[in-house]
Design a protein around this motif. Structure first.
Motif, short mmCIF file in Angstrom:
data_model
loop_
_atom_site.label_atom_id
_atom_site.label_comp_id
_atom_site.label_asym_id
_atom_site.label_seq_id
_atom_site.Cartn_x
_atom_site.Cartn_y
_atom_site.Cartn_z
N ARG A 110 -7.11 -0.37 6.50
CA ARG A 110 -7.04 -1.44 5.51
C ARG A 110 -6.21 -2.60 6.04
N VAL A 111 -5.08 -2.31 6.67
CA VAL A 111 -4.23 -3.35 7.24
C VAL A 111 -4.97 -4.08 8.36
N ASP A 166 -8.15 -4.52 8.72
CA ASP A 166 -9.17 -5.37 8.11
C ASP A 166 -8.56 -6.65 7.55
N LEU A 167 -7.42 -6.52 6.90
CA LEU A 167 -6.75 -7.69 6.30
C LEU A 167 -6.23 -8.64 7.38
N VAL A 187 -0.76 4.87 -1.39
CA VAL A 187 -2.01 5.03 -0.65
C VAL A 187 -1.75 5.94 0.55
N ALA A 233 -3.65 -6.84 -0.34
CA ALA A 233 -3.61 -5.46 0.16
C ALA A 233 -4.14 -4.43 -0.82
N THR A 234 -3.76 -4.54 -2.08
CA THR A 234 -4.14 -3.51 -3.06
C THR A 234 -5.48 -3.78 -3.73
N GLY A 235 -6.23 -4.77 -3.20
CA GLY A 235 -7.56 -5.07 -3.75
C GLY A 235 -7.52 -5.68 -5.13
N GLN A 237 -5.42 5.92 5.16
CA GLN A 237 -6.20 4.80 4.64
C GLN A 237 -5.50 3.46 4.87
N ILE A 238 -4.20 3.50 5.08
CA ILE A 238 -3.44 2.26 5.22
C ILE A 238 -3.79 1.52 6.51
N ARG A 279 -9.09 -10.56 8.58
CA ARG A 279 -9.57 -11.51 7.57
C ARG A 279 -8.74 -12.79 7.57
N LEU A 314 0.84 -1.20 0.00
CA LEU A 314 0.00 0.00 0.00
C LEU A 314 0.87 1.25 0.00
#
Length: 284
Positions: free
Chosen positions: A128-129, A131-132, A120, A164-166, A124-125, A135, A115
């Protein structure tokens, strides 16, 4: 399963040849055609040197075909350059056999790296991290470093890194070969969950028929740079057509044959510079 968010992958008559000193040409791939629907899981199986990893690396443009084309979401990867190739690569995540984690970065730091490279914003990082990490089931290990993790945990970090980058596509190059059977099952379950929940297209490279049976929707069998058979998993496992595929199944150990010598496919694979014309399995 959610609506497929993955991209289609299409190999159209793909060939790859390498020139060596002395004018010798080594053919790694020849006439490979294979189509993967968005949101599907496809396994490619075959012995070492069959061309599996070379084919995989064409999906993100690390390798380029000598002949034919590779399309991801309709985009010709081999013809793409510069910003267009970078855009395609952002849509393709890669899970490596040996994890490829940075020892100096924590779990969260490793997952954040792609990211950061993509530019990014830092605001926002962090979410996102987080959430991952949740998961892949590593919420309790976010601040740990690779040396403190088991092999299965490292591979979970690698999967989160790849997500990470979708991306729309996940490539798995022998991602479970270094893991014990129990850990392999947990990683395969995670990949199936990702496919079901995110709708990504997944391409698996493996030597293990069990990995294909557990995870894939379709399977392609490679031998000496060619696909010799391709079918839905249930169809191929129930009725393999090619003699090489049948030989793979016949060489598997069975409880009823305990203590007996395993069946082996006779002969050897011919050198890449001496492939026979026509069927490359004919000498065996």
């Amino acid at each position: 399963m959610t609506e497929p968010n993955g991209a289609s992958i299409t190999f159209e008559n793909v060939g790859k040849a390498y020139s060596k000193s002395g004018g010798t040409t080594v053919t790694a791939l020849e006439g490979v055609s294979l189509a993967m629907e968005p949101g599907s899981i496809t396994g490619i199986i075959g012995r070492s040197g069959a061309g599996k990893s070379t084919l995989l690396r064409m999906v993100n443009g690390i390798e380029r075909p000598t002949t034919g084309s590779v399309l991801v979401g309709g985009q010709n990867v081999g013809a793409a350059k510069g910003s267009k190739l970078r855009a395609i690569r952002r849509d393709v995540g890669m899970i490596f056999q040996h994890f490829n984690l940075l020892a100096s970065r924590s779990v969260a730091g490793n997952i954040a790296l792609p990211l950061e490279i993509a530019g990014v914003p830092s605001s926002q990082i962090k979410p996102r991290v987080a959430d991952l990490i949740e998961r892949v089931g590593l919420s309790a290990h976010a601040t740990r470093y690779p040396a403190e993790l088991s092999g299965g945990q490292k591979q979970r970090v690698g999967i989160a890194w790849a997500l990470a980058t979708g991306p729309k596509v996940l490539l798995s190059d022998e991602a479970t070969s270094a893991l014990d059977p129990e850990t392999t099952q947990t990683v395969l379950s995670l990949l199936k969950d990702i496919n079901r929940e995110l709708g990504l297209t997944i391409l698996l490279i493996t030597h293990d028929l069990g990995v294909v049976a557990e995870t894939a929707h379709r399977v392609a069998v490679m031998y000496a740079g060619k696909i010799v058979e391709s079918a839905p998993v249930e169809t191929l496992f129930a009725s393999p057509k090619h003699p090489y595929t049948r030989g793979l199944f016949e060489s598997l150990p069975a409880r009823s044959n305990r203590g007996q010598q395993l069946n082996a496919i006779p002969g050897v694979v011919p050198p890449a510079t001496q492939f026979p014309i026509g069927c490359r399995f004919c000498t065996r």
